[in-house]
Design an enzyme around this catalytic site. Sequence first.
Site, short mmCIF file in Angstrom:
data_model
loop_
_atom_site.label_atom_id
_atom_site.label_comp_id
_atom_site.label_asym_id
_atom_site.label_seq_id
_atom_site.Cartn_x
_atom_site.Cartn_y
_atom_site.Cartn_z
N LYS A 134 8.96 -8.19 6.58
CA LYS A 134 10.28 -8.94 6.17
C LYS A 134 10.58 -10.29 5.56
O LYS A 134 10.32 -11.27 6.46
CB LYS A 134 11.22 -8.33 7.23
CG LYS A 134 11.14 -6.60 6.95
CD LYS A 134 11.85 -6.23 7.11
CE LYS A 134 12.31 -5.24 6.60
NZ LYS A 134 12.45 -4.21 6.00
N ASP A 162 9.43 -7.75 1.65
CA ASP A 162 10.58 -6.97 1.51
C ASP A 162 12.59 -7.77 2.24
O ASP A 162 11.95 -8.12 2.78
CB ASP A 162 11.07 -5.20 2.83
CG ASP A 162 11.74 -5.34 2.16
OD1 ASP A 162 12.87 -5.11 1.57
OD2 ASP A 162 11.97 -3.16 3.09
N GLU A 191 9.70 -6.11 -1.74
CA GLU A 191 11.33 -5.01 -2.51
C GLU A 191 12.10 -5.74 -2.74
O GLU A 191 12.46 -6.25 -1.67
CB GLU A 191 10.77 -4.14 -1.26
CG GLU A 191 9.82 -3.12 -1.00
CD GLU A 191 9.63 -2.74 0.14
OE1 GLU A 191 10.35 -2.22 1.30
OE2 GLU A 191 8.62 -2.35 0.58
N ASP A 214 13.22 0.51 -3.79
CA ASP A 214 13.40 1.07 -2.68
C ASP A 214 14.87 1.30 -2.45
O ASP A 214 14.89 2.74 -2.90
CB ASP A 214 13.13 0.36 -1.64
CG ASP A 214 13.25 0.26 0.10
OD1 ASP A 214 13.03 2.50 0.07
OD2 ASP A 214 13.21 -0.33 0.95
N LYS A 236 11.02 6.96 0.62
CA LYS A 236 10.56 7.50 2.27
C LYS A 236 12.30 8.16 2.22
O LYS A 236 13.11 8.99 2.10
CB LYS A 236 12.76 5.77 2.33
CG LYS A 236 11.87 4.65 2.84
CD LYS A 236 12.83 4.21 3.34
CE LYS A 236 12.14 3.09 3.85
NZ LYS A 236 12.05 1.71 2.80
O1 LIG Z 1 8.02 0.13 4.24
C1 LIG Z 1 7.72 -0.02 5.81
O2 LIG Z 1 6.62 -0.81 5.62
C2 LIG Z 1 8.18 0.06 6.78
C3 LIG Z 1 9.59 1.08 6.67
C4 LIG Z 1 10.10 -0.26 6.31
O3 LIG Z 1 9.99 -1.71 6.35
C5 LIG Z 1 11.84 0.14 6.97
C6 LIG Z 1 11.85 1.28 7.23
C7 LIG Z 1 14.24 1.82 7.25
C8 LIG Z 1 14.59 0.73 6.88
C9 LIG Z 1 14.04 -0.52 6.87
O4 LIG Z 1 14.42 -0.87 7.94
C10 LIG Z 1 12.73 -1.15 6.19
C11 LIG Z 1 12.72 -1.09 4.36
O5 LIG Z 1 13.60 -1.33 4.25
O6 LIG Z 1 11.73 -0.54 4.16
MG LIG Z 2 12.09 -1.47 1.52
#
Ligand SMILES: O=C(O)CCC(=O)C1=CC=C[C@@H](O)[C@@H]1C(=O)O
Ligand SMILES: [Mg+2]
Length: 323
Positions: A134, A162, A191, A214, A236
């Site tokens: 992150k 991300d 991302e 994303d 997702k």
């Molecule tokens: O993408 C991944 O490897 C794990 C999931 C992840 O990072 C996320 C899941 C859900 C919400 C956020 O906190 C975050 C994202 O933004 O991608």
């Molecule tokens: Mg993301």
Amino acid sequence: MRKVELYRFSLPMEAGVILRNQRLKTRDGLLVCLTQDGKQGWGEISPLPEFSHETLDEAEEATLGWLHSWVTGDQAFESALPSVAFGTSCALAELDGRLPETADYRKAPLCNGDPDELFAVLGAMPGEKVAKVKVGMYEAVRDGMIVNLLLEAIPDLKLRLDANRSWTRAKADGFAKYVMPEFRSRIEFLEEPCKTRDESREFARETGIAIAWDESVREADFIVQAEPGVSAIVIKPTLVGSIQRCHSLIQQAHNAGLKAVISSSIETSLGLTQLARMAAWLTPDAIPGLDTLSLMQSQLVRQWPDSDLPLTEVDSLDVVWRR
Ligand SMILES: O=C(O)CCC(=O)C1=CC=C[C@@H](O)[C@@H]1C(=O)O
Ligand SMILES: [Mg+2]
């Protein structure tokens, strides 16, 4: 003969899980179980606060409507609420044997700031090494230094980053400036670096750091297409919709030469193991982004293979509806 059960769950999260502006103390959602001809299919419906547009109450109402119609023998329709469409499509797919059992339990380990923790995990990771970090929560300079540190220390590592649209172009450039030029190609993607899609596109073109969509994937005007500097889309399913809808997006991505990465919306172990099965089936060449189970204090009904977390069994859940 069709039978249905609908359960509600609430699992405690680890302390300090923050989603955008909100602390997530428990992960709340619904489990559906469909039975027909002695076979069962399960699905998880758990809208993610701050990310899903529907609330859990809205999802429950929509699920009850869907279950009523399914149990009375009507043709299954696709709910307009993504979390409901995803969970009910999983239950149906299990029932019809359309969701293969083989799963891809690899996951790109998530790093929320402490690189030391990541070193240990990556050291033990067999095969392709990919981690997700992150960025955008602290100073861009610090983010850049962490990226350099990791890529320098582990020569076969690739990173996914991300920023969740947190940077202005200037901040994003500040980050890029600190990443050693020879490391940029080992950033598989970043991302959504910037607040707007156009700024993110420009950033990718000008810095040579590949980006992934994303948040954009869930916006009404989004089209899957090849673009300079874009390497992947993140899917997702809880936020996108049914297995069929995800499958179609994945095909569009592959046709455009983009990677598609199935990723978690912090589902429980039940939903996560189904995502791992979708990943093995639909995106066998991409390590899925599923490293979120350890944010929870318990698993639910089904076990993720290498997890030591205790399992909450179905008989301890509240039944919402049964027929
Ligand atoms: O993408 C991944 O490897 C794990 C999931 C992840 O990072 C996320 C899941 C859900 C919400 C956020 O906190 C975050 C994202 O933004 O991608
Ligand atoms: Mg993301």
